[in-house]
Write a protein that holds these residues in place. Sequence first.
Motif, PDB file in Angstrom:
ATOM      1  N   ALA A  55      -4.570  -4.282   4.432  1.00  0.00           N
ATOM      2  CA  ALA A  55      -3.463  -5.032   3.836  1.00  0.00           C
ATOM      3  C   ALA A  55      -3.384  -6.441   4.406  1.00  0.00           C
ATOM      4  N   GLU A  56      -3.610  -6.582   5.717  1.00  0.00           N
ATOM      5  CA  GLU A  56      -3.614  -7.904   6.336  1.00  0.00           C
ATOM      6  C   GLU A  56      -4.688  -8.796   5.715  1.00  0.00           C
TER       7      GLU A  56
ATOM      8  N   CYS B  95       0.859  -1.192   0.000  1.00  0.00           N
ATOM      9  CA  CYS B  95       0.000   0.000   0.000  1.00  0.00           C
ATOM     10  C   CYS B  95       0.892   1.239   0.000  1.00  0.00           C
TER      11      CYS B  95
ATOM     12  N   ASN C  99       2.486  -9.539   2.703  1.00  0.00           N
ATOM     13  CA  ASN C  99       2.035  -8.211   3.122  1.00  0.00           C
ATOM     14  C   ASN C  99       3.249  -7.355   3.479  1.00  0.00           C
TER      15      ASN C  99
ATOM     16  N   ASN D 257      -2.251   6.342   7.892  1.00  0.00           N
ATOM     17  CA  ASN D 257      -1.821   5.125   7.224  1.00  0.00           C
ATOM     18  C   ASN D 257      -2.302   3.879   7.972  1.00  0.00           C
ATOM     19  N   GLU D 258      -2.168   3.890   9.286  1.00  0.00           N
ATOM     20  CA  GLU D 258      -2.609   2.738  10.082  1.00  0.00           C
ATOM     21  C   GLU D 258      -4.122   2.548   9.968  1.00  0.00           C
TER      22      GLU D 258
ATOM     23  N   TYR E 197      -4.810   1.447   6.102  1.00  0.00           N
ATOM     24  CA  TYR E 197      -4.218   0.300   5.433  1.00  0.00           C
ATOM     25  C   TYR E 197      -3.818  -0.895   6.283  1.00  0.00           C
ATOM     26  N   LYS E 198      -3.639  -0.762   7.583  1.00  0.00           N
ATOM     27  CA  LYS E 198      -3.118  -1.883   8.373  1.00  0.00           C
ATOM     28  C   LYS E 198      -4.001  -3.124   8.253  1.00  0.00           C
TER      29      LYS E 198
ATOM     30  N   PRO F 209       1.752   4.559   1.188  1.00  0.00           N
ATOM     31  CA  PRO F 209       1.326   5.124   2.471  1.00  0.00           C
ATOM     32  C   PRO F 209       0.526   6.421   2.361  1.00  0.00           C
TER      33      PRO F 209
ATOM     34  N   TYR G 257       3.146  -4.261   4.659  1.00  0.00           N
ATOM     35  CA  TYR G 257       2.762  -3.147   5.540  1.00  0.00           C
ATOM     36  C   TYR G 257       3.837  -2.840   6.586  1.00  0.00           C
ATOM     37  N   LYS G 258       4.377  -3.852   7.244  1.00  0.00           N
ATOM     38  CA  LYS G 258       5.349  -3.623   8.315  1.00  0.00           C
ATOM     39  C   LYS G 258       6.735  -3.246   7.805  1.00  0.00           C
TER      40      LYS G 258
END
Length: 134
Positions: free
Chosen positions: A41-42, A24, A52, A33-34, A37-38, A26, A54-55
């Motif tokens: 995306a998961e 994603c 993924n 963003n969290e 998308y968090k 950001p 994301y992290k």
Amino acid sequence: MAELVAKKIREQFGADCENVTFVCIPASSAEKNEIRYKVFAEEVARLTGCCNAYKAITIEGGRLAIHETKSSKTVQEVEVIKFDNGFFNGKKVLLFDDILTQGHSYARFACALEKLGAKVLGGYFLGRTILSYN
């Protein structure tokens, strides 16, 4: 929305989904963003078998961003994007953003990932801003 995006990814990549990394682009701040998308995306990764990313991307610091609409441009302070450099090397990545305006953010982000050794497969967007300069 995650189900719709996952369906499109499965249709396009089939069994190769497991070799795709979902990234994603950001939002303008770590908080936005969290929220945006968090979990999304998961869920896309769970439904497709994609990796993924994301992290592997964090947001910190500050910079200015220009956001355009049909009637105006606004300048806002946004955060600086930091990458886990080793994570992206050799990965096939599929980018995702909520809105495509002119494609500048997408292009810059794709170039940054390619400099880290990723192969950008393309991008998915929920919508496109239609700008009319009359």
